[in-house]
Design an enzyme around this catalytic site. Sequence first.
Site, PDB file in Angstrom:
ATOM      1  N   SER A 237       9.612  -5.783  -3.999  1.00  0.00           N
ATOM      2  CA  SER A 237       9.748  -4.509  -3.293  1.00  0.00           C
ATOM      3  C   SER A 237      10.578  -3.536  -4.131  1.00  0.00           C
ATOM      4  CB  SER A 237      10.360  -4.756  -1.912  1.00  0.00           C
ATOM      5  OG  SER A 237      10.251  -3.616  -1.090  1.00  0.00           O
TER       6      SER A 237
ATOM      7  N   ASP B  57       0.163  -4.699   3.297  1.00  0.00           N
ATOM      8  CA  ASP B  57       1.351  -3.971   2.839  1.00  0.00           C
ATOM      9  C   ASP B  57       1.010  -2.504   2.587  1.00  0.00           C
ATOM     10  OD1 ASP B  57       3.771  -3.213   1.742  1.00  0.00           O
ATOM     11  OD2 ASP B  57       3.503  -4.341  -0.113  1.00  0.00           O
TER      12      ASP B  57
ATOM     13  N   HIS C   4       3.840  -7.273   3.390  1.00  0.00           N
ATOM     14  CA  HIS C   4       5.054  -7.058   2.614  1.00  0.00           C
ATOM     15  C   HIS C   4       6.077  -8.167   2.897  1.00  0.00           C
ATOM     16  CE1 HIS C   4       7.477  -4.283   0.209  1.00  0.00           C
ATOM     17  NE2 HIS C   4       8.507  -4.656   0.944  1.00  0.00           N
TER      18      HIS C   4
END
Length: 299
Positions: free
Chosen positions: A142, A239, A269
Amino acid sequence: MAFPLWLADGIARLAQKAPGSLRVSSETNFAEIPAVTEDMRIPTRHGDLHATVYSPPNGSAERGVYLNFHGGGFVMRHPEQDDPLCRYIAAHADVTVVNIDYTPAPQSRFPGPVEQAYDAALWAASSDRPWDGSRLVVGGQSAGGALAAGASRLALEANGPSISLQVLMYPALDLTIPARQKKTAGKESFLVPMGPIFDTAYCPDVARRSDRLASPAAPADTASLEGIAPALIVTAHKDILREEAIRYAERLEHAGALTGHLDLPDYGHGFNILGAPRDIVAEIYDRIVECTQAALAQT
């Protein structure tokens, strides 16, 4: 309407106090893998950073090093969530893994964390370290993936240090598009309300969000990436960050720097932290191990 900076900073500080390790699934904590760890301090232009170093089973001498940057929207501070990944890579790739606790926003705003990531790479590449710093991998999840990408970009522009591989897992690579616009049919929504908070706390100046170190997948960044560290990119269909990672993968492929792109059809995610089955997580980790070993073997 712009999200108020004072409110974003306040929420970010509260988020930093929330427990992190409790979010890691017991199914994928890989607690059975032994880990030999020690604490280190890493000097950077923005102050010293704490890091946890995971030694490989056969010791660090003459072995490569993998720098890991945790996620959390550039504001959360929970490097311990990456303990399973770090112990897995150290044990299976036979490299030293350095899990770095970089300074998040609002304590350090853009480009501070990116510069810390790059300075950490310079530090890790030094011949003074107990591992072989010429065999260097950077990776992150991320926001951490964005920092790994930024460190690789700075290494390209500064002609060093030499990075053998960058591992970008569901990375945040385009801050120019608001999170609500990234939400389309079939995508998760939990990042949508957090997006304005993350973006505002990390990079309050909207104009700077198009910078190549903040948004390498944005249209504004058209510079050649030829010579940048080869990349393994991991994306997930649910995501909201998937499309920007794909755009960046295409740029890297055009530059001859895409080692591989793994795309998970049924997950979203943070899948490796938020409950994906063990076999799915292990499959991705094994692919990271394989790419790490292959990249370092060429160094």
